[in-house]
Design a protein around this motif. Structure first.
Motif, mmCIF file in Angstrom:
data_model
loop_
_atom_site.group_PDB
_atom_site.id
_atom_site.type_symbol
_atom_site.label_atom_id
_atom_site.label_comp_id
_atom_site.label_asym_id
_atom_site.label_seq_id
_atom_site.Cartn_x
_atom_site.Cartn_y
_atom_site.Cartn_z
ATOM 1 N N LYS A 13 0.834 -1.212 0.000
ATOM 2 C CA LYS A 13 0.000 0.000 0.000
ATOM 3 C C LYS A 13 0.859 1.250 0.000
ATOM 4 O O LYS A 13 0.577 2.226 -0.704
ATOM 5 N N ALA A 14 1.910 1.226 0.823
ATOM 6 C CA ALA A 14 2.800 2.384 0.903
ATOM 7 C C ALA A 14 3.490 2.620 -0.437
ATOM 8 O O ALA A 14 3.645 3.766 -0.880
ATOM 9 N N GLU A 15 3.892 1.548 -1.095
ATOM 10 C CA GLU A 15 4.560 1.668 -2.392
ATOM 11 C C GLU A 15 3.598 2.206 -3.450
ATOM 12 O O GLU A 15 3.968 3.038 -4.281
ATOM 13 N N ARG A 19 3.917 5.697 -5.552
ATOM 14 C CA ARG A 19 3.866 5.747 -7.021
ATOM 15 C C ARG A 19 2.829 6.770 -7.477
ATOM 16 O O ARG A 19 3.061 7.513 -8.437
ATOM 17 N N ILE A 20 1.707 6.808 -6.803
ATOM 18 C CA ILE A 20 0.652 7.772 -7.143
ATOM 19 C C ILE A 20 1.178 9.189 -6.967
ATOM 20 O O ILE A 20 0.987 10.057 -7.827
ATOM 21 N N ALA A 42 -3.404 7.244 -12.799
ATOM 22 C CA ALA A 42 -3.594 5.822 -12.521
ATOM 23 C C ALA A 42 -2.827 4.965 -13.528
ATOM 24 O O ALA A 42 -2.176 3.981 -13.159
ATOM 25 N N GLY A 43 -2.884 5.351 -14.811
ATOM 26 C CA GLY A 43 -2.163 4.604 -15.836
ATOM 27 C C GLY A 43 -0.664 4.625 -15.618
ATOM 28 O O GLY A 43 0.013 3.593 -15.727
ATOM 29 N N VAL A 47 -2.081 1.563 -11.372
ATOM 30 C CA VAL A 47 -3.133 1.207 -10.419
ATOM 31 C C VAL A 47 -4.485 1.557 -11.019
ATOM 32 O O VAL A 47 -4.576 2.300 -12.000
ATOM 33 N N ALA A 48 -5.543 1.029 -10.422
ATOM 34 C CA ALA A 48 -6.890 1.392 -10.836
ATOM 35 C C ALA A 48 -7.240 2.772 -10.266
ATOM 36 O O ALA A 48 -6.685 3.186 -9.243
ATOM 37 N N THR A 49 -8.153 3.477 -10.924
ATOM 38 C CA THR A 49 -8.528 4.802 -10.419
ATOM 39 C C THR A 49 -9.100 4.698 -9.009
ATOM 40 O O THR A 49 -8.886 5.586 -8.180
#
Length: 209
Positions: A13-15, A19-20, A42-43, A47-49
């Motif tokens: 989760k932290a990673e 990234r976000i 997200a792309g 990750v998913a939106t």
């Protein structure tokens, strides 16, 4: 049995959150906050939106976090410039050059932080950013008054005037509507920085830097 999150899951989760953040700043640095669309972020982050909204309450809260992190880096650079040896005027000149010089080297990033129209949540961070600069300048001005190199004056008011003057003077040069050419850019930027610093120091001391 109650669900317990493992250390590995917390790390993932932290990673993902980092990234976000990194990908959002990449978008902002390229085209300002208006270009940082959630689907694009997200792309880039892989990750998913929906994942973005699990980490951040809203798009505005994500942008506020990005703004806070980015501006802290800039404030730290100015604080570092104020830490050089020399009297208060010399240290303030160093800090002003750092502020303006870094802005002109990264015009889109600086435009996003200084002048781009933003949501109220992000604008609150911008006000905190300006106050952080004013606090640094105020301390240096007070030190200069004690040293005798800066005349007696309202240090708080003078510090906010410095922040306003340097920010306003950069808005035009940083604007995305400006046509920029690599030719002679460094010379133009150096001339602009010199003029800004001269104006600010002259306003503080009554003499040219």
């Amino acid at each position: 049995m109650a669900y317990r999150e493992t250390e590995k899951m917390r790390q993932r989760k932290a990673e993902a959150r980092q990234r976000i953040i990194d990908c959002t700043w990449e978008c902002v640095a390229e085209g300002g906050f208006r270009s940082a669309r959630i689907t694009r972020i997200a792309g880039l982050a892989g990750v998913a939106t929906g994942t973005i909204y699990r980490h951040f309450e809203s798009r505005e809260h994500l942008f506020a976090e990005i703004f806070r992190l980015a501006t802290q880096r800039e404030v730290d650079k100015v604080a570092e410039a104020l830490g050089i040896s020399g009297n208060a005027v010399e240290r303030l000149e160093s800090a002003l050059r750092q502020f303006a010089g870094r802005a002109l080297k990264g015009p889109m990033k600086a435009w996003a932080l200084i002048a781009e129209p933003v949501d109220p949540t992000v604008e609150e961070e911008r006000l905190a950013y300006r106050k952080a600069y004013a606090d640094l300048f105020e301390r240096a001005i007070n030190e200069g008054i004690k040293e005798g190199c800066i005349p007696e004056q309202n240090a708080r008011l003078a510090s906010t005037c410095l922040v306003g003057a340097i920010s306003e003077s950069l808005i035009g040069p940083l604007s995305p509507t400006q046509t920029r050419s690599l030719q002679d850019t460094d010379n133009r930027n150096n001339t602009l920085v010199d003029a800004i610093v001269c104006f600010c120091i002259q306003g503080l001391t009554g003499t040219r830097s």
